[in-house]
Design a protein around this motif. Structure first.
Motif, PDB file in Angstrom:
ATOM      1  N   HIS A  83       0.844  -1.193   0.000  1.00  0.00           N
ATOM      2  CA  HIS A  83       0.000   0.000   0.000  1.00  0.00           C
ATOM      3  C   HIS A  83       0.875   1.235   0.000  1.00  0.00           C
ATOM      4  O   HIS A  83       0.628   2.193  -0.728  1.00  0.00           O
ATOM      5  CB  HIS A  83      -0.918   0.003   1.222  1.00  0.00           C
ATOM      6  CG  HIS A  83      -1.724   1.256   1.353  1.00  0.00           C
ATOM      7  ND1 HIS A  83      -1.278   2.336   2.071  1.00  0.00           N
ATOM      8  CD2 HIS A  83      -2.923   1.618   0.840  1.00  0.00           C
ATOM      9  CE1 HIS A  83      -2.177   3.314   2.002  1.00  0.00           C
ATOM     10  NE2 HIS A  83      -3.175   2.903   1.271  1.00  0.00           N
ATOM     11  N   HIS A  84       1.911   1.224   0.839  1.00  0.00           N
ATOM     12  CA  HIS A  84       2.887   2.312   0.784  1.00  0.00           C
ATOM     13  C   HIS A  84       4.263   1.794   1.193  1.00  0.00           C
ATOM     14  O   HIS A  84       4.396   0.776   1.871  1.00  0.00           O
ATOM     15  CB  HIS A  84       2.476   3.517   1.646  1.00  0.00           C
ATOM     16  CG  HIS A  84       2.656   3.313   3.123  1.00  0.00           C
ATOM     17  ND1 HIS A  84       1.611   3.324   4.014  1.00  0.00           N
ATOM     18  CD2 HIS A  84       3.764   3.109   3.884  1.00  0.00           C
ATOM     19  CE1 HIS A  84       2.055   3.141   5.247  1.00  0.00           C
ATOM     20  NE2 HIS A  84       3.368   3.008   5.185  1.00  0.00           N
ATOM     21  N   MET A  90       7.764   3.708   2.757  1.00  0.00           N
ATOM     22  CA  MET A  90       8.306   4.964   3.264  1.00  0.00           C
ATOM     23  C   MET A  90       9.759   4.770   3.667  1.00  0.00           C
ATOM     24  O   MET A  90      10.140   3.732   4.205  1.00  0.00           O
ATOM     25  CB  MET A  90       7.491   5.469   4.461  1.00  0.00           C
ATOM     26  CG  MET A  90       6.064   5.826   4.103  1.00  0.00           C
ATOM     27  SD  MET A  90       5.163   6.673   5.421  1.00  0.00           S
ATOM     28  CE  MET A  90       6.021   8.252   5.475  1.00  0.00           C
ATOM     29  N   ALA A 117       8.149   9.108   0.475  1.00  0.00           N
ATOM     30  CA  ALA A 117       6.964   8.281   0.670  1.00  0.00           C
ATOM     31  C   ALA A 117       6.378   7.931  -0.685  1.00  0.00           C
ATOM     32  O   ALA A 117       6.179   8.813  -1.529  1.00  0.00           O
ATOM     33  CB  ALA A 117       5.924   9.023   1.521  1.00  0.00           C
ATOM     34  N   SER A 118       6.128   6.658  -0.889  1.00  0.00           N
ATOM     35  CA  SER A 118       5.519   6.184  -2.126  1.00  0.00           C
ATOM     36  C   SER A 118       4.276   5.390  -1.766  1.00  0.00           C
ATOM     37  O   SER A 118       4.278   4.616  -0.816  1.00  0.00           O
ATOM     38  CB  SER A 118       6.511   5.298  -2.888  1.00  0.00           C
ATOM     39  OG  SER A 118       5.875   4.598  -3.935  1.00  0.00           O
ATOM     40  N   ALA A 119       3.200   5.572  -2.525  1.00  0.00           N
ATOM     41  CA  ALA A 119       1.960   4.856  -2.231  1.00  0.00           C
ATOM     42  C   ALA A 119       1.204   4.564  -3.506  1.00  0.00           C
ATOM     43  O   ALA A 119       1.210   5.354  -4.460  1.00  0.00           O
ATOM     44  CB  ALA A 119       1.080   5.667  -1.268  1.00  0.00           C
ATOM     45  N   SER A 179       2.951   4.869  -7.045  1.00  0.00           N
ATOM     46  CA  SER A 179       3.616   6.085  -7.521  1.00  0.00           C
ATOM     47  C   SER A 179       5.051   5.759  -7.920  1.00  0.00           C
ATOM     48  O   SER A 179       5.661   4.811  -7.431  1.00  0.00           O
ATOM     49  CB  SER A 179       3.596   7.167  -6.442  1.00  0.00           C
ATOM     50  OG  SER A 179       4.271   6.733  -5.274  1.00  0.00           O
ATOM     51  N   HIS A 218      -2.160  12.153   0.423  1.00  0.00           N
ATOM     52  CA  HIS A 218      -2.377  10.725   0.693  1.00  0.00           C
ATOM     53  C   HIS A 218      -3.674  10.523   1.465  1.00  0.00           C
ATOM     54  O   HIS A 218      -3.896  11.103   2.533  1.00  0.00           O
ATOM     55  CB  HIS A 218      -1.219  10.130   1.495  1.00  0.00           C
ATOM     56  CG  HIS A 218      -1.416   8.669   1.805  1.00  0.00           C
ATOM     57  ND1 HIS A 218      -1.428   7.688   0.838  1.00  0.00           N
ATOM     58  CD2 HIS A 218      -1.642   8.030   2.980  1.00  0.00           C
ATOM     59  CE1 HIS A 218      -1.632   6.504   1.395  1.00  0.00           C
ATOM     60  NE2 HIS A 218      -1.767   6.690   2.698  1.00  0.00           N
ATOM     61  N   GLN A 262      -0.076   9.058  -6.404  1.00  0.00           N
ATOM     62  CA  GLN A 262       0.308   9.712  -5.161  1.00  0.00           C
ATOM     63  C   GLN A 262       1.808   9.971  -5.139  1.00  0.00           C
ATOM     64  O   GLN A 262       2.541   9.487  -4.291  1.00  0.00           O
ATOM     65  CB  GLN A 262      -0.148   8.880  -3.960  1.00  0.00           C
ATOM     66  CG  GLN A 262      -1.661   8.821  -3.830  1.00  0.00           C
ATOM     67  CD  GLN A 262      -2.114   8.247  -2.501  1.00  0.00           C
ATOM     68  OE1 GLN A 262      -1.341   8.035  -1.578  1.00  0.00           O
ATOM     69  NE2 GLN A 262      -3.408   7.984  -2.394  1.00  0.00           N
TER      70      GLN A 262
END
Length: 378
Positions: free
Chosen positions: A72-73, A75, A119-121, A124, A230, A265
């Motif tokens: 989902h993400h 970080m 942060a990647s979600a 992205s 986000h 995102q």
């Protein structure tokens, strides 16, 4: 005074690389990732730490790696000390519940001071900082460790295939020569509840965040150059603002950024150049649609909601920020209540509470596409 701002343009055209300029300095590549890991349950949060080498890193770009689209993400944090000595540990807010489902030991992400690097979600992509801007970590800083946190949204594919192993993480590039400007990330967020649309007067729910100067104490002037929003499945629009006291009994609002979290995102460029002085306030508003009959709480799982507005900046004097970088609201009060007796300008409400017909169509299509992908995944 309202600045020139084109929200439709930003919604329809992600411009992650608008400010990306290659540096003439030699770049080195490195990564931090789990290795041959099998997540145990959906919404599991895991962390892995990596000790930095004996030199100073000036980090210039990031590229998340999620080969099975299970996260989902992802970080990336810089820490004084990791939250555990384990190779991999459980590091989410649901660790008490999760400890019954996994053999991993639990702990926080970092012990002591920490800073978010990236942060990647929700798929992205990569991101490169502008020329002469970098995150300084390692030697001559307090940050001697990297920690990557991975939130596994759904583990069905791992349950179906006992041989499947994950190697998700984060690639990054850095140079060993200093850049003239120091990057940082400020996070505005909110706790609270997202009520059903039918319970609200407007047919939409909002969570407002207001961060006065005393909540983000710092001495430096900063230059915001990118932002990221986000939220989860109910979030349809997040908008951030700088608020400046004019000295004449009114506040001047200027938009930092506006984006639907249903779109990619990633970090988007701040369209209008601006400075954020130590005396300025920051604010963010998250707009939701909840067509169900259930209250959705702000929380760590993919079934909960979130309200996060990230500001990527550099300091005007080139030194690392010496103040707070995270400000969270309770979700209990609106801007009208938080700012009383000052009134929120009508154009601010219009910008942060409404989508144009074209924007609404784009967001609706994105939500439907994600819904179909989730159905296929199950």
């Amino acid at each position: 005074m309202q600045t020139s701002f084109n929200p439709t343009f930003l919604l329809l055209f992600p411009l992650t690389s608008l400010f990306s300029l290659s540096s003439a300095q030699q770049l080195f590549n490195d990564s931090i990732a789990v290795s041959k890991f099998r997540p145990s349950y959906s919404n599991e949060y895991v962390c892995k730490a990596q000790k930095l080498q004996h030199w100073t890193y000036y980090v210039r770009s990031f590229a998340p790696s999620d080969p099975y689209a299970a996260a989902h993400h992802i970080m990336l944090y810089a820490c004084i000390k990791p939250g555990s000595t384990e190779e991999i540990w459980e590091c989410g807010e649901m660790t008490k519940e999760g400890s019954k489902k996994t053999n991993l030991k639990s702990g926080v992400v970092c012990e002591g001071e920490q800073t978010i690097l990236f942060a990647s979600a929700m798929g992205s992509g990569s991101y490169e900082l502008p020329r002469d801007v970098s995150f300084k970590i390692g030697k001559d800083t307090i940050y001697q460790y990297l920690v990557v946190q991975i939130h596994y949204k759904d583990v069905d594919q791992f349950e179906k295939d006992p041989e499947l192993e994950d190697n998700s993480g984060m690639w990054f590039s850095y140079q060993k020569t200093p850049t003239s400007l120091a990057a940082g990330v400020i996070l505005l967020g909110s706790n609270g509840l997202v009520y059903p649309d039918s319970w609200t007067r407007s047919g939409r729910e909002t969570l407002d965040v207001f961060c006065p100067p005393e909540s983000l104490k710092r001495r430096q002037t900063i230059v915001p150059f990118a932002y990221r929003t986000h939220a989860h499945s109910h979030g349809i629009l997040i908008t951030g603002f700088r608020i400046r006291d004019t000295g004449y009994g009114t506040d001047a609002w200027d938009p930092i950024g506006r984006m639907s979290p249903q779109l990619e995102q990633t970090f988007y460029p701040v369209e209008e150049e601006m400075l954020i002085e130590p005396s300025d306030s920051l604010a963010a508003r998250c707009l939701y649609t909840n067509p169900t009959d259930d209250i959705v709480r702000i929380g760590p799982t993919a079934d909960d909601e979130m309200c996060n507005f990230y500001v990527l900046y550099y300091t005007l004097d080139g030194t690392e920020l010496d103040g707070e970088t995270i400000c969270f609201g309770t979700g209990l009060n609106s801007w009208d209540e938080l700012l009383y007796p000052q009134a929120v300008p009508d154009w601010v409400n219009e910008l942060s509470l409404n989508l144009t017909p074209k924007e609404a169509e784009v967001v609706s299509d994105a939500m439907e596409e994600k819904r179909m992908m989730d159905l296929k995944g199950h």
